[in-house]
Scaffold this motif. Structure first.
Motif, mmCIF file in Angstrom:
data_model
loop_
_atom_site.group_PDB
_atom_site.id
_atom_site.type_symbol
_atom_site.label_atom_id
_atom_site.label_comp_id
_atom_site.label_asym_id
_atom_site.label_seq_id
_atom_site.Cartn_x
_atom_site.Cartn_y
_atom_site.Cartn_z
ATOM 1 N N ASP A 97 -7.472 -0.966 -0.805
ATOM 2 C CA ASP A 97 -6.540 -1.808 -0.066
ATOM 3 C C ASP A 97 -5.633 -0.859 0.710
ATOM 4 O O ASP A 97 -4.860 -0.106 0.113
ATOM 5 C CB ASP A 97 -5.729 -2.666 -1.052
ATOM 6 C CG ASP A 97 -4.639 -3.465 -0.372
ATOM 7 O OD1 ASP A 97 -4.848 -4.663 -0.151
ATOM 8 O OD2 ASP A 97 -3.568 -2.888 -0.075
ATOM 9 N N ARG A 100 -4.829 1.149 -4.135
ATOM 10 C CA ARG A 100 -4.027 0.857 -2.947
ATOM 11 C C ARG A 100 -3.669 2.173 -2.252
ATOM 12 O O ARG A 100 -3.136 3.087 -2.887
ATOM 13 C CB ARG A 100 -2.759 0.083 -3.327
ATOM 14 C CG ARG A 100 -3.012 -1.366 -3.722
ATOM 15 C CD ARG A 100 -1.688 -2.101 -3.872
ATOM 16 N NE ARG A 100 -1.862 -3.540 -3.907
ATOM 17 C CZ ARG A 100 -1.631 -4.289 -4.973
ATOM 18 N NH1 ARG A 100 -1.229 -3.736 -6.091
ATOM 19 N NH2 ARG A 100 -1.796 -5.593 -4.911
ATOM 20 N N HIS A 102 -9.281 -4.237 2.453
ATOM 21 C CA HIS A 102 -8.176 -4.737 3.271
ATOM 22 C C HIS A 102 -7.627 -3.583 4.108
ATOM 23 O O HIS A 102 -7.382 -2.498 3.574
ATOM 24 C CB HIS A 102 -7.025 -5.273 2.410
ATOM 25 C CG HIS A 102 -7.415 -6.389 1.499
ATOM 26 N ND1 HIS A 102 -6.883 -6.539 0.234
ATOM 27 C CD2 HIS A 102 -8.283 -7.408 1.653
ATOM 28 C CE1 HIS A 102 -7.408 -7.592 -0.334
ATOM 29 N NE2 HIS A 102 -8.263 -8.140 0.505
#
Length: 425
Positions: free
Chosen positions: A324, A300, A350
């Motif tokens: 992400d 992330r 994402h």
């Protein structure tokens, strides 16, 4: 006896449309190498071979190659059961070929596993019955008795387990029925054999991730740890993707091996592994995790600006990872930059722009609201409504629609911005 416990391969699964097949092929190579290096006598695969009940041809090829390499020409025992993502008939379909190599394929909890003829140089089955089997492995002086319980839903058990629709009552009934079923199978355990139970269930208290589609309604399909038989020396489970252990009656280890690669960003930072168990009749199990390196990491990124994102990319940060990304944006023009970034960097799975209205919120509130991916939401909704997981073709169609809608939103935003600039001029 040296036993390798693995589960939740999910062959054919993608990550928001990104192909994971190279990582899954690499897992087969790594798993076979571990079995050879550790002189493994028996492999237990605890369900969810595939991602869908109708897997692709490549996913099936992965499964058959894994069977071939793990069995080592019939010299190593292999037991594979169906999980909730698997079609029971598809898992057991090649059993007439698998039997000759000593491979056990169980699709339903009440499948009968038949004995085979004795052999000196290959795995064979001195005894077999409904949901249970004895294996003789040429590399080991001990025999194993295995209770094999593929995903035991009401429909796959062929039983109605509760007359009530109340969650607590459904859970009690389900756990009680499985306890009775496990106890019945455990009657076949012997003091002179290695006694194992392998199943694909959700044990109450287990830690889940987004990748596990919720198969239990309000916990109705949760099993209490006390349901497992104390006479089992090791309980090998599949379904939860995080490696973890619980304790059953008499201290029996109840263990999830976890998935071999990370399948959702809720698994970011997890070290994936398989479990190696050493057992002799009448002894307590000794086990250790063997880490895997086959899967690309999921990470992330929480950037402070688009400029910082571009700097990280130029530095090659997390170059081998699926990412992400969350980044604050202030203008509509930045949303265009986001779209260009999405197209240019496919490993950014994402990209979530944080708009000014969200930037004053507590980060935990924003994360909670936006952490569940469209793919996960769709899979949960589909399985809840239809009763089985959607196949990948349907998921891909849904994700394409999502991307089309996002693109339309971007165009509308840009048009609004252009119109506003024209009025101001």
């Amino acid at each position: 006896m040296r036993i390798l416990h693995t589960a939740d391969w999910h062959f054919g699964k993608t990550l928001e449309g990104r192909d994971r097949a190279p990582e899954q092929w690499a897992f087969i190579d790594e798993l076979a190498a571990i079995c050879d290096a550790e002189s493994v006598d028996l492999v237990l695969m605890a369900g969810d071979v595939y991602q869908t009940v109708n897997p692709s041809a490549e996913a099936e090829e992965m499964f058959y190659q894994a069977l071939h390499r793990l069995a080592a020409g019939g010299r190593r025992g292999v037991v594979i059961i169906a999980g909730n993502h698997d079609h029971a008939d598809r898992i057991r379909a090649p059993r007439w070929l698998a039997d000759d190599l000593g491979i056990v394929l169980a699709g339903l909890p009440k499948d009968e596993i038949r004995p085979t003829a004795a052999r000196r140089d290959r795995v064979w089955r001195p005894w077999g019955g409904v949901g249970a089997v004895e294996l003789a492995v040429p590399s080991c002086p001990h025999r194993a008795r295995i209770a094999a319980v593929p995903y035991p839903s009401e429909s796959r058990l062929g039983e109605v387990l509760s007359a009530s629709l109340e969650d607590d009552e459904m859970r009690r009934s389900y756990s009680h029925r499985l306890s009775a079923w496990f106890a019945d199978l455990a009657r076949h355990f012997r003091p002179d054999t290695v006694n194992l139970l392998v199943s694909h269930v959700y044990v109450a208290g287990g830690l889940e991730t987004d990748a596990e589609i919720q198969i239990q309604v309000g916990g109705a399909y949760a099993v209490d740890p006390s349901a497992f038989p104390a006479s089992a020396q090791y309980v090998a489970l599949g379904h939860l993707h995080r490696p973890q252990e619980m304790e059953g009656p008499g201290g029996v280890p109840i263990r999830y091996a976890g998935s071999p690669i990370a399948y959702s960003f809720s698994e970011a930072g997890q070290q994936k592994s398989v479990t190696l168990v050493e057992l002799a009749p009448g002894e307590r199990a000794r086990w250790r995790e063997i880490p895997l390196s086959c899967g690309r990491p999921l990470v992330r990124w929480r950037a402070s600006s688009l400029a910082e994102v571009h700097a990280w990319l130029e530095q090659g940060r997390d170059a081998d990872a699926w990412i992400d990304l969350e980044v604050p944006v202030d203008t509509e023009m930045a949303l265009r930059d986001i779209q260009e970034l999405r197209e240019a960097r496919p490993h950014l799975v994402h990209i979530r722009p944080v708009l000014p209205a969200e930037q004053g919120l507590h980060p935990a509130d924003v994360q909670m609201a936006r952490s569940i991916s469209p793919e996960t939401l769709f899979r949960r909704f589909f399985e809840e409504k239809v009763g089985v997981p959607p196949d990948d073709a349907m998921v891909q169609l849904f994700l394409e629609l999502v991307r089309d809608v996002e693109a339309e939103d971007q165009d509308l935003t840009a048009e609004s911005a252009d119109a506003g600039e024209g009025v101001g001029a």
